[in-house]
Design an enzyme around this catalytic site. Sequence first.
Site, mmCIF file in Angstrom:
data_model
loop_
_atom_site.group_PDB
_atom_site.id
_atom_site.type_symbol
_atom_site.label_atom_id
_atom_site.label_comp_id
_atom_site.label_asym_id
_atom_site.label_seq_id
_atom_site.Cartn_x
_atom_site.Cartn_y
_atom_site.Cartn_z
ATOM 1 N N ALA A 158 0.857 -1.188 0.000
ATOM 2 C CA ALA A 158 0.000 0.000 0.000
ATOM 3 C C ALA A 158 0.891 1.236 0.000
ATOM 4 O O ALA A 158 2.081 1.153 0.337
ATOM 5 C CB ALA A 158 -0.872 -0.020 1.248
ATOM 6 N N GLY A 187 0.382 -5.106 0.782
ATOM 7 C CA GLY A 187 -0.806 -5.097 -0.077
ATOM 8 C C GLY A 187 -0.531 -5.736 -1.430
ATOM 9 O O GLY A 187 -1.434 -6.296 -2.058
ATOM 10 N N GLU A 247 -1.008 -9.266 -0.975
ATOM 11 C CA GLU A 247 -2.448 -9.535 -0.798
ATOM 12 C C GLU A 247 -3.146 -9.594 -2.157
ATOM 13 O O GLU A 247 -3.965 -10.481 -2.411
ATOM 14 C CB GLU A 247 -3.070 -8.469 0.113
ATOM 15 C CG GLU A 247 -2.654 -8.722 1.573
ATOM 16 C CD GLU A 247 -3.030 -7.631 2.544
ATOM 17 O OE1 GLU A 247 -2.872 -6.449 2.189
ATOM 18 O OE2 GLU A 247 -3.470 -7.954 3.655
ATOM 19 N N GLU A 300 4.148 -5.337 7.101
ATOM 20 C CA GLU A 300 3.271 -4.384 7.805
ATOM 21 C C GLU A 300 3.609 -4.232 9.279
ATOM 22 O O GLU A 300 3.463 -3.150 9.855
ATOM 23 C CB GLU A 300 1.804 -4.826 7.690
ATOM 24 C CG GLU A 300 1.159 -4.560 6.356
ATOM 25 C CD GLU A 300 1.394 -5.664 5.339
ATOM 26 O OE1 GLU A 300 2.338 -6.459 5.523
ATOM 27 O OE2 GLU A 300 0.639 -5.714 4.360
HETATM 28 C C1 LIG Z 1 12.082 -3.002 -0.368
HETATM 29 C C2 LIG Z 1 11.513 -1.672 -0.886
HETATM 30 C C3 LIG Z 1 10.220 -1.915 -1.608
HETATM 31 C C4 LIG Z 1 12.515 -1.052 -1.880
HETATM 32 O O1 LIG Z 1 13.702 -0.707 -1.194
HETATM 33 P P1 LIG Z 1 14.757 0.297 -1.859
HETATM 34 O O2 LIG Z 1 15.032 -0.152 -3.228
HETATM 35 O O3 LIG Z 1 15.891 0.389 -0.896
HETATM 36 O O4 LIG Z 1 14.020 1.688 -1.990
HETATM 37 P P2 LIG Z 1 13.565 2.705 -0.848
HETATM 38 O O5 LIG Z 1 14.579 3.771 -0.726
HETATM 39 O O6 LIG Z 1 13.174 1.991 0.379
HETATM 40 O O7 LIG Z 1 12.235 3.272 -1.476
HETATM 41 C C5 LIG Z 1 12.259 4.064 -2.657
HETATM 42 C C6 LIG Z 1 11.255 5.173 -2.481
HETATM 43 O O8 LIG Z 1 9.941 4.606 -2.442
HETATM 44 C C7 LIG Z 1 9.252 5.028 -1.290
HETATM 45 N N1 LIG Z 1 8.412 3.894 -0.855
HETATM 46 C C8 LIG Z 1 8.786 2.619 -0.735
HETATM 47 N N2 LIG Z 1 7.760 1.849 -0.381
HETATM 48 C C9 LIG Z 1 6.699 2.676 -0.267
HETATM 49 C C10 LIG Z 1 5.349 2.483 0.074
HETATM 50 N N3 LIG Z 1 4.853 1.248 0.355
HETATM 51 N N4 LIG Z 1 4.537 3.545 0.105
HETATM 52 C C11 LIG Z 1 4.996 4.775 -0.191
HETATM 53 N N5 LIG Z 1 6.290 5.034 -0.533
HETATM 54 C C12 LIG Z 1 7.113 3.989 -0.569
HETATM 55 C C13 LIG Z 1 10.343 5.319 -0.264
HETATM 56 O O9 LIG Z 1 9.865 6.214 0.691
HETATM 57 C C14 LIG Z 1 11.417 5.935 -1.166
HETATM 58 O O10 LIG Z 1 11.023 7.272 -1.417
HETATM 59 P P3 LIG Z 1 12.131 8.412 -1.455
HETATM 60 O O11 LIG Z 1 13.035 8.061 -2.575
HETATM 61 O O12 LIG Z 1 12.823 8.343 -0.124
HETATM 62 O O13 LIG Z 1 11.339 9.655 -1.657
HETATM 63 C C15 LIG Z 1 11.336 -0.699 0.292
HETATM 64 O O14 LIG Z 1 10.992 0.560 -0.216
HETATM 65 C C16 LIG Z 1 10.273 -1.102 1.256
HETATM 66 O O15 LIG Z 1 10.521 -1.942 2.096
HETATM 67 N N6 LIG Z 1 9.103 -0.480 1.159
HETATM 68 C C17 LIG Z 1 8.026 -0.662 2.089
HETATM 69 C C18 LIG Z 1 7.306 -1.932 1.810
HETATM 70 C C19 LIG Z 1 6.152 -2.076 2.746
HETATM 71 O O16 LIG Z 1 6.243 -1.818 3.918
HETATM 72 N N7 LIG Z 1 5.039 -2.531 2.216
HETATM 73 C C20 LIG Z 1 3.847 -2.690 2.981
HETATM 74 C C21 LIG Z 1 3.115 -1.411 3.029
HETATM 75 S S1 LIG Z 1 1.735 -1.475 4.106
HETATM 76 C C22 LIG Z 1 0.614 -2.363 3.261
HETATM 77 O O17 LIG Z 1 0.850 -2.782 2.182
HETATM 78 C C23 LIG Z 1 -0.647 -2.523 3.993
HETATM 79 C C24 LIG Z 1 -1.632 -3.166 3.451
HETATM 80 C C25 LIG Z 1 -2.849 -3.338 4.231
HETATM 81 C C26 LIG Z 1 -3.878 -2.426 3.695
HETATM 82 C C27 LIG Z 1 -5.153 -2.778 4.335
HETATM 83 C C28 LIG Z 1 -6.238 -2.083 3.651
HETATM 84 C C29 LIG Z 1 -7.480 -2.336 4.400
HETATM 85 C C30 LIG Z 1 -8.528 -1.547 3.798
HETATM 86 C C31 LIG Z 1 -9.673 -1.428 4.719
HETATM 87 C C32 LIG Z 1 -9.582 -0.223 5.572
HETATM 88 C C33 LIG Z 1 -9.878 1.023 4.828
HETATM 89 C C34 LIG Z 1 -10.040 2.130 5.797
HETATM 90 C C35 LIG Z 1 -11.368 2.739 5.586
HETATM 91 C C36 LIG Z 1 -11.728 3.531 6.747
HETATM 92 C C37 LIG Z 1 -12.900 2.941 7.471
HETATM 93 O O18 LIG Z 1 -13.338 1.837 7.166
HETATM 94 O O19 LIG Z 1 -13.389 3.618 8.360
#
Ligand SMILES: CC(C)(COP(=O)(O)OP(=O)(O)OC[C@H]1O[C@@H](n2cnc3c(N)ncnc32)[C@H](O)[C@@H]1OP(=O)(O)O)[C@@H](O)C(=O)NCCC(=O)NCCSC(=O)/C=C/CCCCCCCCCCCCC(=O)O
Length: 722
Positions: A60, A99, A102, A122
Amino acid sequence: MVDYRTVKSVAVLEVNNPPVNALSYNVRQGLQDGIERANKDKEIKSIIIIGKGRTYPAGADISEFSKPHKGPNLIEVGLGIESSRKPVISAIHGTCLGGGLEIALFSHYRIALESAKVGFPEVALGLLPGAHGTQRLPRVAGMAFAMEIITSGRHVSAREALQHGILDKLVKGNLLSESLDFAASLPFSVPHNRRLRNVPAKGAENADRIFEVALNKVKQKQNGFIAPINCLKAVKAALLPYEEGAKIERELFMELLTSGQAKAQQYVFFAERAATRWYVSNEKNQKKCSAVPVKTTGVIGAGTMGSGIVVTLLRAGLPVILVEQDSQNLERGVNMIKGILQGSVNLKRMTSQQMNKCLQQLTPAQSLDSLHNVDLVIEAVFENLKLKEEIFGKLDEICKQQTILCSNTSTLDIDKIARATKRPDKVIGTHFFAPAFVMPLLENVYGTKTSGETIATVMNLGKTIRKIPVLVKTCHGFVANRMLARYQTEASFLLEEGCLPHEYDQVMEEFGFPMGAFKVGDLSGLDIGYRIRQELAKANGYTVTTDTRYIQGERFSSLADKLYELGRLGRKTGKGWYKYDRPGAKEAFVDPDVTDIILKHCKDAGIIRRKISTQEIVERSMYSSINEGFRCLEDGVASKPEDIDVIWLHGFGFPRYRGGPMYYASTIGLAEVYDRICYYHKTFPESSYWVPSDLLRKLATSGRNIPMSDWSTAATVNKSRL
Ligand SMILES: CC(C)(COP(=O)(O)OP(=O)(O)OC[C@H]1O[C@@H](n2cnc3c(N)ncnc32)[C@H](O)[C@@H]1OP(=O)(O)O)[C@@H](O)C(=O)NCCC(=O)NCCSC(=O)/C=C/CCCCCCCCCCCCC(=O)O
């Protein structure tokens, strides 16, 4: 953000949201629309979801968690994928995380490149996989594996994922053409068991025991974090009928989403990345300055720090010449290095082959002359300015013109060290934290004349050796030790006023530090602090004895020096603030002798002891450090609050779920923190560090909530603009 195209009878949905194809609003909308469109198109027989560029969606969009929700959520998108009448194949490369995984588990088939990784990170963001990840993973991989993966957040290799049923097929070469071939081999309709909701979770028979074992493990290893516990509860709910389990997952997810811990941990995610972006001036900054290649290195000093640094360099594949004049010390250092590497082999963190390769890259030497041709030298000798100046003067004569000269000093002025050379532009501090082969932080310290190229090179080196590099400006103690000094000093005063070491440590461990200040003191050795105090006294022309109560008008506690003089140096002597079964043992026991020493010290000094509350212990430890943190911003020693937080998280084990001291201050509210600092300043006028920082005062009394991103700017503008 999702390109739709057809290749013969296959609809290809290509996610195009660089850099990591995060599942932002437009991506979710694009996937939902694409699935609907493909299902309506009679010519389409199957659908492929694939990522453009470096990866399948890596999760996400974390930045959206703190914004109002928009568009279809991930669950709605996922359910649309699962209910597609036409088979959906996720074609995975890069990092399929959170996500992203997922979405893949909602798909009916998963095919991946051998180099791909999958995972649910997460938990590191204070969350759980809330789009049915906790319900689907146990259905393919079993309860035990799901609990392990979801609570650890680790990235799983494609091969391991295949073994556990998460992936259906591994391929080499062109992922899209392999996926198209795979699609062509599929039946036109989706078999019942390819919709994971229809499949029971595996390992149900042992679920209670698996849950208990996993719960004990997370309580031990992730103490204080709430996300891992909710993760486990959610996975356990996968034993229930699908809809019921998903409802429980949703409740547990919402509990986390709205918790302070998740917000703090998401702040940390971005802070860690922000810390690697450095800026000194318009000419010296990350965008304008490039690193020079470092292919060969030298380390001076084979003590504990030097040996730890050598291990770190060797493990990153860099050849190291280790220089130590004294042959016995050199031998001891080499043995220490071998011991550390062997420890990694024993823990299966490296193979014997890798260890031998590392050792082949190590050249022990007794003369500085052997460093004449290396690209970068790290000096790690005893913390003494004269000695360091002497070494840097010699290095300047010996090393080739381009060599970068680094000092692992933890407190000394880099400008003074640089003045001993004719290349101050190539002199910089690289402050490692003990043990250097374990602690992730690298505090890089620039001096007035350090060039942008030199800074870029050590920031780059930090990444190469898998550390988290943070850049700060030179001053006594830099950011880490300057702030820590406040924390430690307050801890020693709290002992004088009424605490005992174990009482203090218990409070700070409950706050979330892995160890309290006194256990840390025993681990590092009480001789370290003693020597620093003596050096400081010498440099500033005063003396410190066990009777000293004030130094130049400032309150001073000589308790630590009293223990030092009694030979209580900490773990290594089997006694320090605590007692141990034997020298070197880890388990600390309360020592009645220490209680007697403290009580006598107080009696002799005429101090009346009192009961000290938990609140006072936390406030005095943290607020004194935070006040110093604001001073570091004010002085420009730290360029942003995120840098300070990352330093505490990775240098001192500050609890991640509290974000770091500066973020913690923002959650308390700067007005409240400022008020309490004013109170302690009034209460303890003989400790000048309680004088509130100007910057903190400005921010706290501005009458509005100034976001952390504006704190550094506020340091340079006058009050009227706030
Ligand atoms: C391993 C990586 C992917 C890559 O690593 P690397 O190559 O070293 O690069 P980075 O320097 O880390 O990243 C590059 C740039 O990208 C940005 N980045 C990376 N990942 C993300 C991300 N996920 N989101 C945003 N930005 C991201 C990072 O900041 C860098 O930017 P910049 O160059 O510094 O500017 C590594 O990046 C990594 O590990 N990333 C994170 C991976 C991660 O954690 N993924 C999981 C994310 S959480 C998720 O997926 C959750 C899902 C559950 C969702 C549930 C939804 C439920 C819906 C129902 C509820 C809805 C609410 C409604 C309200 C109500 O109901 O009331």
